[in-house]
Write a protein that holds these residues in place. Structure first.
Motif, mmCIF file in Angstrom:
data_model
loop_
_atom_site.group_PDB
_atom_site.id
_atom_site.type_symbol
_atom_site.label_atom_id
_atom_site.label_comp_id
_atom_site.label_asym_id
_atom_site.label_seq_id
_atom_site.Cartn_x
_atom_site.Cartn_y
_atom_site.Cartn_z
ATOM 1 N N THR A 1 37.821 41.483 51.537
ATOM 2 C CA THR A 1 37.999 43.178 51.210
ATOM 3 C C THR A 1 36.979 44.060 51.838
ATOM 4 O O THR A 1 37.234 44.982 52.363
ATOM 5 N N GLY B 1 51.720 35.301 47.496
ATOM 6 C CA GLY B 1 51.127 34.748 48.802
ATOM 7 C C GLY B 1 51.944 34.780 50.150
ATOM 8 O O GLY B 1 51.437 36.085 51.051
ATOM 9 N N SER C 1 46.404 37.501 46.801
ATOM 10 C CA SER C 1 45.825 37.036 45.210
ATOM 11 C C SER C 1 46.556 37.396 44.455
ATOM 12 O O SER C 1 46.055 36.920 43.246
ATOM 13 N N LEU C 2 47.005 38.757 44.375
ATOM 14 C CA LEU C 2 47.225 39.316 42.916
ATOM 15 C C LEU C 2 49.092 39.031 42.775
ATOM 16 O O LEU C 2 49.366 39.597 42.239
ATOM 17 N N VAL C 3 49.565 38.951 44.260
ATOM 18 C CA VAL C 3 51.079 39.140 44.540
ATOM 19 C C VAL C 3 51.527 38.060 44.919
ATOM 20 O O VAL C 3 50.645 37.072 45.059
ATOM 21 N N GLY D 1 44.247 41.034 48.961
ATOM 22 C CA GLY D 1 45.741 41.285 48.382
ATOM 23 C C GLY D 1 46.777 40.294 47.470
ATOM 24 O O GLY D 1 47.408 40.037 46.728
ATOM 25 N N ASP E 1 43.655 28.632 48.594
ATOM 26 C CA ASP E 1 43.321 29.631 47.644
ATOM 27 C C ASP E 1 45.289 30.265 47.344
ATOM 28 O O ASP E 1 44.635 30.630 46.335
ATOM 29 N N VAL F 1 37.569 36.044 48.579
ATOM 30 C CA VAL F 1 38.225 37.812 48.728
ATOM 31 C C VAL F 1 37.507 38.823 48.247
ATOM 32 O O VAL F 1 37.780 39.859 49.145
#
Length: 423
Positions: free
Chosen positions: A407, A336, A332-334, A330, A275, A403
């Motif tokens: 979470t 890695g 995956s949003l910033v 998280g 990912d 993801v």
């Protein structure tokens, strides 16, 4: 907020007082029995790390095990501890402790050594690997219970926090060097030969345990004219856990935390490589960061817990460790790589202090004749949820994606850690 007072050490006698502990400020490592335990932790950790890596590589590369087969290998290494730890605690309280630890380690050496022998005879198969993983897990969990019961008989109660920190540091040394040694051995000689090195580490461990004082062979539970049944013995350990609020909360928090943590661990490598697209060197750096954080946790655990109290240190570090898991999804949003570095550092630091504080608490408030049984009950509860989380997380991720499951795993861990803060 509750504080856990440290009870005064028992009146020293010629039989129970470790040599030299009556002099203030004496370094624990100068106390020979404790130094032997530190050496045992290093040898044991190296052996386990090499064994785990070699068995997994044999299953995947030589015997063509699929994802479920590899997960089953991991689950089988944990399940025996969940099932047998309470019974191991009964045995530990009644047995000649030094002789028992030596026997368990020698058996571990023979069990692991059966794999290279079968490979040399061209008779190795997945069933044998599953059996070796199961027996190895059982022996490891029994030895862990025995050593938790042995430590308070080697050092005074006032030294337990420092002693648990030092043993964790010794174990971390093996965890840092073990995977590297295993990888080099597998690359140069093959996985079966690497298991011979693991067997040699268990042999060294057995020699170190054999050098422990013979006073450890005095059973912690005195013999009575009316022998206690196994059921009554198990119930005695459960009664201690149920009667101590701190222990009850530790069981609930630790079991729930490991349920979420097991799911996160099972998906971590797959998520990081597929990912997030982390190359091998970044993944290796991430794992190295965890080792560095663990060492830092060992160095800080004693001072932190002594400053704010064991109970409060346990509560704070449990929540910090759980919050750190949210950095995995998280990532995956910033970017890695930095996110996973931050996760491993915060998690390694907080979880190490939590584990040291929790173990010390357990040893301090448990009656000496029940330490084995209480350690067995707690270990069964804490590790029993790891394979459940790992297998459940893998199954849900195939349906929902990595993801969302990561979470959810972090949320489960946080809710469990919050149990320590209940009024």
């Amino acid at each position: 907020m509750e504080q856990l007072p440290e009870p005064p050490p028992p009146p020293p006698t010629a039989r129970t007082r470790p040599a030299g502990t009556d002099r203030p400020g004496l370094l624990l490592l100068r106390h020979r029995p404790f130094a032997l335990l530190c050496g045992e932790q290093i040898a044991s950790s190296v052996g386990r790390q090499v064994t785990t890596l070699a068995l997994a590589l044999l299953a995947v590369t030589r015997l063509d095990a699929g994802p479920f087969g590899a997960s089953a290998l991991m689950a089988l290494s944990y399940l025996p501890g969940a099932l047998l730890s309470p019974f191991a605690g009964v045995l530990v309280d009644r047995a000649r402790l030094r002789d028992l630890t030596v026997l368990l380690t020698v058996l571990h050496m023979l069990v692991v050594g059966s794999v290279p022998l079968a490979a040399a005879l061209d008779g190795l198969g997945l069933p044998q690997l599953y059996l070796v993983a199961t027996v190895s897990g059982a022996l490891t969990s029994m030895l862990a219970v025995a050593l938790q019961a042995a430590l308070p008989r080697v050092v005074h109660s006032g030294q337990l926090l420092s002693a648990n920190s030092a043993l964790t540091g010794a174990r971390t040394t093996g965890q840092i060097g073990g995977p590297a040694l295993g990888g080099v051995l597998v690359a140069l000689t093959g996985a079966p030969t690497a298991l011979l090195a693991a067997g040699a580490a268990y042999g060294i461990e057995a020699l170190l345990l054999l050098a422990l004082p013979t006073t450890l062979n005095t059973p912690a539970q005195p013999r009575s004219s009316a022998p206690e049944s196994r059921t009554a013995a198990l119930r005695a350990g459960l009664d201690v856990v149920r009667g101590q609020q701190l222990l009850r909360r530790q069981v609930l928090a630790g079991a729930g935390f490991n349920l979420g943590g097991g799911a996160a661990d099972a998906l971590f490598v797959l998520y990081a490589t597929r990912d997030l697209g982390l190359p091998a060197w970044q993944l290796g750096t991430v794992y190295a960061t965890f080792s560095v954080a663990t060492v830092l946790g060992v160095l800080l655990a004693g001072r932190f817990a002594a400053t704010i109290g064991l109970a409060r240190a346990t509560r704070i570090c449990a929540v910090v460790a759980a919050l750190a898991i949210f950095l995995i999804p998280g990532a995956s949003l910033v970017p890695g790589f930095p996110a996973l570095l931050a996760y491993q550092f915060l998690f390694g630091l907080a979880a190490t202090v939590w584990a040291i504080s929790m173990t010390t608490t357990q040893q301090l408030i448990t009656p000496p004749e029940l330490r084995g049984r209480v350690a067995g009950v707690l270990q069964a509860a804490l590790i029993g949820t790891v394979p459940v989380g790992a297998l459940g997380g893998g199954a849900l991720a195939a349906w929902l994606g990595n993801v969302p499951v990561l979470t959810g795993a972090a949320t489960v861990a946080l809710l469990a850690a919050a149990c320590l803060w209940l009024p």
